[in-house]
Design an enzyme around this catalytic site. Structure first.
Site, mmCIF file in Angstrom:
data_model
loop_
_atom_site.group_PDB
_atom_site.id
_atom_site.type_symbol
_atom_site.label_atom_id
_atom_site.label_comp_id
_atom_site.label_asym_id
_atom_site.label_seq_id
_atom_site.Cartn_x
_atom_site.Cartn_y
_atom_site.Cartn_z
ATOM 1 C CG HIS A 1 11.387 -10.464 10.415
ATOM 2 N ND1 HIS A 1 10.478 -9.963 11.363
ATOM 3 C CD2 HIS A 1 12.780 -10.132 10.426
ATOM 4 C CE1 HIS A 1 11.612 -9.621 12.296
ATOM 5 N NE2 HIS A 1 12.720 -9.776 11.693
ATOM 6 C CG HIS B 1 16.186 -11.189 11.290
ATOM 7 N ND1 HIS B 1 15.761 -9.846 11.159
ATOM 8 C CD2 HIS B 1 16.623 -11.821 10.239
ATOM 9 C CE1 HIS B 1 16.505 -9.508 9.951
ATOM 10 N NE2 HIS B 1 16.943 -10.736 9.420
ATOM 11 C CG ASP C 1 15.427 -10.663 17.155
ATOM 12 O OD1 ASP C 1 15.749 -11.023 15.827
ATOM 13 O OD2 ASP C 1 14.972 -9.772 17.338
ATOM 14 C CG HIS C 2 11.506 -11.293 15.166
ATOM 15 N ND1 HIS C 2 10.711 -10.316 15.380
ATOM 16 C CD2 HIS C 2 12.672 -10.836 15.141
ATOM 17 C CE1 HIS C 2 11.354 -9.108 15.498
ATOM 18 N NE2 HIS C 2 12.400 -9.505 15.410
ATOM 19 C CG HIS D 1 13.947 -5.670 9.361
ATOM 20 N ND1 HIS D 1 15.113 -5.237 9.875
ATOM 21 C CD2 HIS D 1 13.909 -6.950 9.879
ATOM 22 C CE1 HIS D 1 15.515 -5.993 11.025
ATOM 23 N NE2 HIS D 1 14.836 -7.107 10.795
ATOM 24 C CG ASP E 1 12.537 -6.397 13.921
ATOM 25 O OD1 ASP E 1 11.784 -6.204 15.013
ATOM 26 O OD2 ASP E 1 13.496 -7.205 13.828
ATOM 27 C CG HIS F 1 13.393 -4.887 18.538
ATOM 28 N ND1 HIS F 1 14.186 -5.701 19.201
ATOM 29 C CD2 HIS F 1 13.156 -5.464 17.244
ATOM 30 C CE1 HIS F 1 14.550 -6.749 18.399
ATOM 31 N NE2 HIS F 1 13.832 -6.693 17.415
HETATM 32 FE FE FE Z 1 14.125 -8.278 15.713
HETATM 33 ZN ZN ZN Z 2 14.567 -8.491 12.654
#
Ligand code: FE
Ligand code: ZN
Length: 256
Positions: A53, A55, A57-58, A109, A131, A169
């Site tokens: 996805h 985001h 942090d990915h 998410h 996530d 995570h």
């Molecule tokens: Fe994440």
């Molecule tokens: Zn995420």
């Protein structure tokens, strides 16, 4: 196939899969841990990046990794990627050196979130679920509805129980604290909590986790069980059917 969890930021894992020649990584929010690993393994070439996805942090490490390695990027067809990527959707298949990934759309998410499942027999299957599903929990509903997330989790839960769930995570211990508040009489949950607590004390990952364990301990996969239904309805009068019960469980976790 060898599976490695590269820690990133404070609690992300960048999953790396390799056969001593070729490697892929999943959701590289940062390029540094991947480049460090590749530097230590000069015989292994990164040639594929899977993204679940959009985001940061990915996806934050994508541009740098593509520039330095030339790896191909595949990601959700329904989301915008920061680099050129092949868009994948429900039912698509992706071949990587003889290993076939099945793509599952798992909105909740984010709206375009996808997950990748593959079976490197004789090893157990692998699920890269970003996530969507965490050990003992699930992702927050930033874009999707409770009905979408419940459906996504139902479909992931229907995969083979031996599947190794590779979440993005390390949220396990805090999720299990909530799970025990919801489902205090669950003996498997109690034992699993002890196992995970010991792992974290040694600074080891609690992941991957077998899907069969998640089905037994994760309240978000057990939101129709009598124990979870009872606990949620005692607290929230809006919880009346599967979807409203799941929604109430998710908001309870948000406030926990
Ligand atoms: Fe994440
Ligand atoms: Zn995420």
């Amino acid at each position: 196939m060898k599976l490695i969890a590269l820690p990133a930021f404070s609690d992300n894992y960048i999953w790396l899969l390799h056969d001593d020649h070729h490697a892929l990584v999943v959701d590289p929010g940062d390029s540094a841990p991947v480049l460090a690993w590749l530097g230590q393994h000069p015989g292994v070439r990164l040639d594929l990046i899977l993204v679940t996805h959009h985001h940061a942090d990915h996806t934050g490490g994508l541009a740098d990794l593509v520039e330095r390695t030339g790896a191909q990027v595949v990601g959700p067809a329904l989301e915008k990627m920061p680099v050129q990527a092949r868009g994948l959707q429900q039912g698509d298949r992706l071949d990587w050196h003889g290993l076939c990934f099945e793509v599952h759309e798992v909105p909740g998410h984010t709206l375009g979130h996808i997950a990748f499942w593959a079976h490197p027999a004789p090893q157990d299957p692998l699920l890269f679920c970003g996530d969507t599903l965490f050990s003992g929990g699930c992702g927050r509903l930033f874009e999707g509805t409770p009905a979408q997330m419940l459906d996504s989790l139902d479909r992931l839960a229907a995969l083979p129980g031996s599947t190794r769930v590779c979440c993005a995570h390390e949220y396990t211990l805090s999720n299990l604290k909530f799970a025990r508040a919801v489902d205090p009489d669950n003996l498997v949950l109690r034992e699993y909590t002890e196992t995970c607590t010991a792992l974290r004390q040694q600074n080891l990952a609690t992941l991957p986790v077998a899907l069969s364990i998640e089905r037994a301990i994760n309240p978000f996969l057990r939101s129709r069980s009598s124990a979870v239904v009872r606990a949620v309805r005692q607290r929230d009068s809006h919880a009346q059917d599967d979807v409203t019960t799941f929604a109430a469980l998710r908001s309870w976790k948000n406030e926990f």
